[in-house]
Design an enzyme around this catalytic site. Structure first.
Site, PDB file in Angstrom:
ATOM      1  N   CYS A 116       2.909   5.064  20.356  1.00 53.44           N
ATOM      2  CA  CYS A 116       4.032   5.489  21.174  1.00 53.44           C
ATOM      3  C   CYS A 116       5.300   5.320  20.346  1.00 53.44           C
ATOM      4  O   CYS A 116       5.846   4.242  20.243  1.00 53.44           O
ATOM      5  CB  CYS A 116       4.104   4.645  22.438  1.00 53.44           C
ATOM      6  SG  CYS A 116       5.562   4.945  23.421  1.00 53.44           S
ATOM      7  N   SER A 167      -3.420  -3.233  -0.711  1.00 52.98           N
ATOM      8  CA  SER A 167      -2.338  -4.016  -0.116  1.00 52.98           C
ATOM      9  C   SER A 167      -2.857  -5.387   0.306  1.00 52.98           C
ATOM     10  O   SER A 167      -3.883  -5.482   0.979  1.00 52.98           O
ATOM     11  CB  SER A 167      -1.795  -3.270   1.105  1.00 52.98           C
ATOM     12  OG  SER A 167      -0.810  -4.047   1.746  1.00 52.98           O
ATOM     13  N   THR A 195      12.266  -7.797 -10.920  1.00 60.00           N
ATOM     14  CA  THR A 195      11.636  -9.091 -11.160  1.00 60.00           C
ATOM     15  C   THR A 195      10.437  -9.234 -10.232  1.00 60.00           C
ATOM     16  O   THR A 195      10.527  -8.964  -9.029  1.00 60.00           O
ATOM     17  CB  THR A 195      12.648 -10.223 -10.912  1.00 60.00           C
ATOM     18  OG1 THR A 195      13.768  -9.987 -11.770  1.00 60.00           O
ATOM     19  CG2 THR A 195      12.047 -11.587 -11.208  1.00 60.00           C
ATOM     20  N   HIS A 198      -1.838  -7.700   2.438  1.00 61.77           N
ATOM     21  CA  HIS A 198      -1.852  -8.207   3.830  1.00 61.77           C
ATOM     22  C   HIS A 198      -3.009  -7.667   4.656  1.00 61.77           C
ATOM     23  O   HIS A 198      -3.184  -8.042   5.818  1.00 61.77           O
ATOM     24  CB  HIS A 198      -0.502  -7.975   4.517  1.00 61.77           C
ATOM     25  CG  HIS A 198      -0.220  -6.576   4.966  1.00 61.77           C
ATOM     26  ND1 HIS A 198      -0.413  -6.170   6.260  1.00 61.77           N
ATOM     27  CD2 HIS A 198       0.259  -5.504   4.310  1.00 61.77           C
ATOM     28  CE1 HIS A 198      -0.044  -4.899   6.373  1.00 61.77           C
ATOM     29  NE2 HIS A 198       0.364  -4.469   5.199  1.00 61.77           N
ATOM     30  N   GLY A 207       0.804  -1.216   0.000  1.00 59.69           N
ATOM     31  CA  GLY A 207       0.000   0.000   0.000  1.00 59.69           C
ATOM     32  C   GLY A 207       0.840   1.271   0.000  1.00 59.69           C
ATOM     33  O   GLY A 207       0.529   2.227  -0.709  1.00 59.69           O
ATOM     34  N   SER A 208       1.902   1.283   0.776  1.00 62.29           N
ATOM     35  CA  SER A 208       2.725   2.500   0.872  1.00 62.29           C
ATOM     36  C   SER A 208       3.332   2.842  -0.480  1.00 62.29           C
ATOM     37  O   SER A 208       3.312   4.008  -0.903  1.00 62.29           O
ATOM     38  CB  SER A 208       3.845   2.311   1.904  1.00 62.29           C
ATOM     39  OG  SER A 208       3.296   2.034   3.168  1.00 62.29           O
ATOM     40  N   ASN A 261      -8.153   3.799   8.501  1.00 63.16           N
ATOM     41  CA  ASN A 261      -7.575   2.618   9.138  1.00 63.16           C
ATOM     42  C   ASN A 261      -7.713   2.611  10.653  1.00 63.16           C
ATOM     43  O   ASN A 261      -7.590   1.579  11.280  1.00 63.16           O
ATOM     44  CB  ASN A 261      -6.108   2.462   8.741  1.00 63.16           C
ATOM     45  CG  ASN A 261      -5.314   3.727   8.889  1.00 63.16           C
ATOM     46  OD1 ASN A 261      -5.670   4.774   8.335  1.00 63.16           O
ATOM     47  ND2 ASN A 261      -4.250   3.674   9.648  1.00 63.16           N
TER      48      ASN A 261
HETATM   49  C1  LIG Z   1      -1.785  -0.575   5.971  1.00 63.02           C
HETATM   50  C2  LIG Z   1      -2.126   0.669   5.246  1.00 63.02           C
HETATM   51  C3  LIG Z   1      -1.236   1.253   4.320  1.00 63.02           C
HETATM   52  C4  LIG Z   1       0.143   0.709   4.094  1.00 63.02           C
HETATM   53  O1  LIG Z   1       0.145  -0.504   3.392  1.00 63.02           O
HETATM   54  P1  LIG Z   1       1.464  -1.409   3.418  1.00 63.02           P
HETATM   55  O2  LIG Z   1       1.165  -2.521   2.488  1.00 63.02           O
HETATM   56  O3  LIG Z   1       1.654  -1.855   4.816  1.00 63.02           O
HETATM   57  O4  LIG Z   1       2.576  -0.549   2.916  1.00 63.02           O
HETATM   58  C5  LIG Z   1      -1.641   2.394   3.662  1.00 63.02           C
HETATM   59  N1  LIG Z   1      -2.845   2.928   3.874  1.00 63.02           N
HETATM   60  C6  LIG Z   1      -3.741   2.412   4.736  1.00 63.02           C
HETATM   61  C7  LIG Z   1      -5.066   3.037   4.906  1.00 63.02           C
HETATM   62  C8  LIG Z   1      -3.397   1.265   5.451  1.00 63.02           C
HETATM   63  O5  LIG Z   1      -4.269   0.762   6.332  1.00 63.02           O
END
Ligand SMILES: *Cc1c(COP(=O)(O)O)cnc(C)c1O
Length: 394
Positions: free
Chosen positions: A323, A198, A236, A200, A69-70, A150
């Site tokens: 924290c 993303s 790759t 995960h 996601g990042s 999130n």
């Molecule tokens: C987890 C999350 C991300 C980051 O995704 P990653 O795959 O961990 O880099 C970005 N935006 C939101 C809203 C998320 O919950």
């Protein structure tokens, strides 16, 4: 153990693990190689592209695989910024409670001369379409608003925001990491130009995700090198990860309605039960929220202590108050919806999974109730509140 931190990451599904294992064992070829195992790997990639595209109603050619996601967020913002700069449009609109992958990228773009407007998300955690309309200027090159938050789970009026952007000819990106595979998304109907996802966050592996970019938009690449991903993301491909992501999203998409119904039932009960704790409040709109998210503030306690004690009781949850390196800054999300520091510190996020049972739900409610009461019994802030030296806010 009850895992209630699915907004942080999810447990990989059986089908995702099996797909990944099989792919690592059998399909180790490089998708760019011309011999059979290379071409087989290439086929797996293209099948996965089709699968994820279908879930958001995109064309497979509009999907770019990323490391998560990042990376997708970074690439989307850079894409819009490059296009904007070429036209002399240097204004970007976002919201105050985006993920740091967006906010920190915006900080960098600001240093490069872009002007950033952050829309208010109000007490209910929702952007107002009319405020977006007012904020768009002739030099606005991008609007980026997250699909679902999130921390507090609020779902934005994405279709309305998308319509405004399309009408005004401004690119619209949404960080949909929390939403994809959990709630229905249609990039065409909702006028979404770019979208981040993303794996995960929906029972796929970590370190893999995708960026959707509507056909006709020139994608900027973050990583230079080979011609993978239409020349927009060198390196790759993570074939096994991508295959597992597709397996995970497919399973989630086919059970979406059923899952959402189940999660919502549990969350409604959690909200009902936790509301009975005196001087507590639900964060974010009670209705327009992700089916699996519950976020509360409890006055007079520290979120961290609550988490640690819940961990002792076998409940893994999260608090808004991150924290980081010794500094105790409360969550920027809770501050954005108007919670004052003291209250924001006493927060709890429960992001439940599809396997939660009714007994788990009742156990969470009684454990949180007992733990909050226990922490208040020796909290100096609580004593001041009880003695009237401080005013209750909640
Ligand atoms: C987890 C999350 C991300 C980051 O995704 P990653 O795959 O961990 O880099 C970005 N935006 C939101 C809203 C998320 O919950």
């Amino acid at each position: 153990m009850i895992y209630a931190d699915n907004a942080a990451t999810t447990k990989m599904s059986r089908v995702a693990i099996d797909t990944m294992m099989e792919c690592m064992e059998k399909n180790y070829g490089n998708p760019s190689s011309l011999y059979s195992i290379g071409q087989e790997a290439k086929e797996i990639l293209e099948d996965a592209r089709k699968t994820v595209a279908e879930v958001i109603n995109a064309d497979p050619s509009e999907i770019y695989f990323t490391s998560g996601g990042s990376e997708a967020d970074n690439q989307a913002l850079l894409t819009a910024a490059r296009l904007g700069k070429q036209k002399g449009k240097m204004h970007i609109i976002s919201s105050a409670f985006e993920h740091h992958a967006i906010l920190h990228t915006l900080d960098r773009l600001e240093l490069e001369g872009f002007e950033i407007t952050l829309l208010d998300v109000h007490e209910d955690g929702l952007v107002r379409p009319e405020e977006l309309e007012k904020a768009i200027r002739d030099d606005t090159c991008l609007v980026t608003i997250m699909y679902a938050n999130n921390e507090i789970g609020t779902i934005q009026p994405i279709a309305e925001l998308g319509e405004i952007c399309r009408k005004k000819g401004v690119l619209f990106h949404t960080d949909a990491v929390q939403a994809v595979a959990h709630i229905p998304i249609d990039v065409k109907r909702e006028n979404i130009d770019m979208l981040s996802s993303s794996a995960h966050k929906y029972h796929g592996p970590k370190g893999v995700g995708f960026l959707y970019v509507r056909k006709g938009i020139r994608v900027a690449n973050l990583i230079e090198g080979g011609a993978q991903e239409q020349g927009k993301r060198a390196g790759t491909e993570n074939v096994a990860g991508i295959a597992a992501m597709a397996a995970a999203i497919k399973e989630m998409a086919s059970n979406m309605e059923e899952n959402a119904e189940k999660l919502k039932k549990h969350c409604d009960r959690l909200i009902e039960g936790l509301k009975e704790i005196p001087h507590s409040a639900l964060n974010g709109d009670p209705v327009k929220r992700l089916p699996g998210n519950v976020n509360f503030c409890f006055e007079g306690i520290e979120g961290e202590s609550l988490l640690l004690l819940l961990d002792d009781k076998g409940i893994e949850a999260s608090s808004g108050s991150a924290c980081t390196s010794g500094s105790l800054d409360p969550s920027h999300v809770l501050l954005a919806i108007g919670r004052i520091h003291d209250v924001a510190h006493g927060s709890l996020r429960l992001s439940i999974g599809e396997d939660l049972t009714d007994e788990d739900t009742e156990y969470i409610i009684s454990s949180v109730r007992d733990t909050v009461e226990y922490l208040r019994s020796f909290s100096p802030v609580w004593r001041d509140l009880m003695e009237g030296k401080k005013e209750f806010i909640l």
